[in-house]
Design a protein around this motif. Sequence first.
Motif, mmCIF file in Angstrom:
data_model
loop_
_atom_site.group_PDB
_atom_site.id
_atom_site.type_symbol
_atom_site.label_atom_id
_atom_site.label_comp_id
_atom_site.label_asym_id
_atom_site.label_seq_id
_atom_site.Cartn_x
_atom_site.Cartn_y
_atom_site.Cartn_z
ATOM 1 N N ARG A 1 0.690 -1.008 0.048
ATOM 2 C CA ARG A 1 0.072 0.026 -0.307
ATOM 3 C C ARG A 1 1.071 1.275 -0.447
ATOM 4 N NH1 ARG A 1 -5.181 1.462 2.128
ATOM 5 N NH2 ARG A 1 -5.895 -0.549 2.703
ATOM 6 N N GLY A 2 0.508 2.647 -0.972
ATOM 7 C CA GLY A 2 1.027 3.381 -1.315
ATOM 8 C C GLY A 2 2.376 3.690 -1.710
ATOM 9 N N ASN A 3 3.124 2.323 -1.838
ATOM 10 C CA ASN A 3 4.108 2.493 -2.836
ATOM 11 C C ASN A 3 4.513 2.861 -4.535
ATOM 12 O OD1 ASN A 3 7.081 1.873 -3.446
ATOM 13 N ND2 ASN A 3 7.172 0.487 -2.077
ATOM 14 N N LEU A 4 5.163 4.161 -4.625
ATOM 15 C CA LEU A 4 4.823 4.491 -5.735
ATOM 16 C C LEU A 4 6.265 3.744 -6.913
ATOM 17 C CD1 LEU A 4 2.771 7.680 -5.357
ATOM 18 C CD2 LEU A 4 2.453 5.400 -6.490
ATOM 19 N N ASP A 5 7.360 3.193 -5.545
ATOM 20 C CA ASP A 5 8.931 2.353 -6.367
ATOM 21 C C ASP A 5 8.211 1.858 -7.472
ATOM 22 O OD1 ASP A 5 9.896 4.946 -6.211
ATOM 23 O OD2 ASP A 5 10.076 4.335 -3.283
ATOM 24 N N PHE A 6 9.256 1.063 -8.150
ATOM 25 C CA PHE A 6 9.469 0.119 -9.248
ATOM 26 C C PHE A 6 10.877 -0.144 -8.486
ATOM 27 C CE2 PHE A 6 6.887 3.447 -10.542
ATOM 28 C CZ PHE A 6 5.673 2.254 -11.750
ATOM 29 N N SER A 7 10.917 -1.798 -8.964
ATOM 30 C CA SER A 7 11.729 -2.693 -9.050
ATOM 31 C C SER A 7 11.147 -4.211 -9.913
ATOM 32 C CB SER A 7 12.083 -3.610 -7.624
ATOM 33 O OG SER A 7 13.226 -3.869 -7.289
ATOM 34 N N PHE A 8 12.367 -4.162 -10.709
ATOM 35 C CA PHE A 8 12.260 -4.768 -12.249
ATOM 36 C C PHE A 8 13.252 -6.467 -11.562
ATOM 37 C CE2 PHE A 8 9.681 -1.402 -13.672
ATOM 38 C CZ PHE A 8 8.036 -1.848 -14.118
ATOM 39 N N SER A 9 14.234 -5.499 -11.005
ATOM 40 C CA SER A 9 14.956 -6.550 -11.082
ATOM 41 C C SER A 9 15.168 -8.387 -10.236
ATOM 42 C CB SER A 9 16.875 -6.241 -10.283
ATOM 43 O OG SER A 9 16.243 -6.100 -8.599
ATOM 44 N N GLY A 10 14.370 -8.735 -9.407
ATOM 45 C CA GLY A 10 13.919 -9.790 -9.000
ATOM 46 C C GLY A 10 12.663 -11.038 -10.662
ATOM 47 N N LEU A 11 12.112 -9.875 -11.070
ATOM 48 C CA LEU A 11 11.943 -10.605 -12.653
ATOM 49 C C LEU A 11 12.332 -10.662 -13.646
ATOM 50 C CD1 LEU A 11 8.846 -10.282 -14.292
ATOM 51 C CD2 LEU A 11 10.418 -8.876 -15.180
#
Length: 344
Positions: free
Chosen positions: A210-220
């Motif tokens: 909830r509330g988080n507007l950052d991204f992270s794609f390295s796990g994918l």
Amino acid sequence: MRHFDMQSPVLAIESSCDETAAAILRPPGQILSSLVASQAEEHARFGGVVPEVASRNHLLAVDPLVRRALDSAGISASDLGAVAATSGPGLAPALLVGASYAKGFSLALGIPYLALNHLEGHLLSPFLGEEEIPHHIALLVSGGHTQLTEVRKVGSYEVLGRTLDDAAGEAFDKVAKLMGLPYPGGVEIDRLAIQGDSKKYEFPRALMERGNLDFSFSGLKTSVRYFLEKNPELAKSSQGLADLCASVRHAIVAVLLKKTARAVETSGLSRVAVSGGVAANQALRFGLQELCAAKGWNLHLPSPELTTDNAAMMAFAAIHHLRLGKSSPLGLEISPQWRVGNRP
Ligand code: KG4
Ligand code: ZN
């Protein structure tokens, strides 16, 4: 040095990465010419962009490209009212070529020079041709950047969230490379996904709390790597590859849609714009259209040729700043780390 007269055409040069681009726009936003010389093939054999190779190619391409842009616009250099170039963010050896060339042009013609922010070019691209930029939430998704920004007006930007590691386009490209697809892989994944089942495989979606507007794609990316190690035969069958592409695309797009919706809801605004190379993605475009129709939000999508790097969007950004009376000194350095929100 003449002042910009608000009517004369503006030349912009873009050389922040592996595309040399030149465009001429007549204010407020009529595209007289827009040309892109892509070096993608030169870099494909390295699996990514090599800065010095990019720089050498920009140097070869830029002058003939500008001459062709003037020809196809049907004007001569002396008709230009200003010349602008991308000054950052980007690869320093690549930026130097476009910026130095534009400064030379400005000096020779006695017209204003303007240093441009590449991200601002993307941000304003959905509004090309419009006189006013409305207050809105912008999703910028390219090979180098992924961020949500509140755009209040030209020059007033607040970054609400950004990627903590890979950009969305970079994630597409890296996953595509793992699958053995050619660079730039985002386009290939989008194409192959058409025949695939997006629900066949589940890949991780990060930072969804909830509330988080950052991204992270390295796990994918790591998850796809393990998946391919366990199922090496899959990427060799065309249906397997299509299902994999559709599932990866679905995972990336779902995160982009969720966070965009969250940013718009939190802001209380009802206007969304999307830009950058990944804005060409069919699933993202379709998903945004559905989302905005369901919520009653206005959606601004750039035409597909304005999503990937081009100089028309840069010339449009230039026109908006020139109208505000801005120009840059010829002694100004390039700004490879320039973010939106502040001038160098
Ligand atoms: O905006 P752009 O040309 O360059 C940067 O400023 O980074 O974006 C290029 C990125 C590449 O990562 C490319 O794979 C991605 O945009 N891209 C796509 C699609 N078309 C381009 N990604 C997904 N689907 C597409 N259709
Ligand atoms: Zn870009």
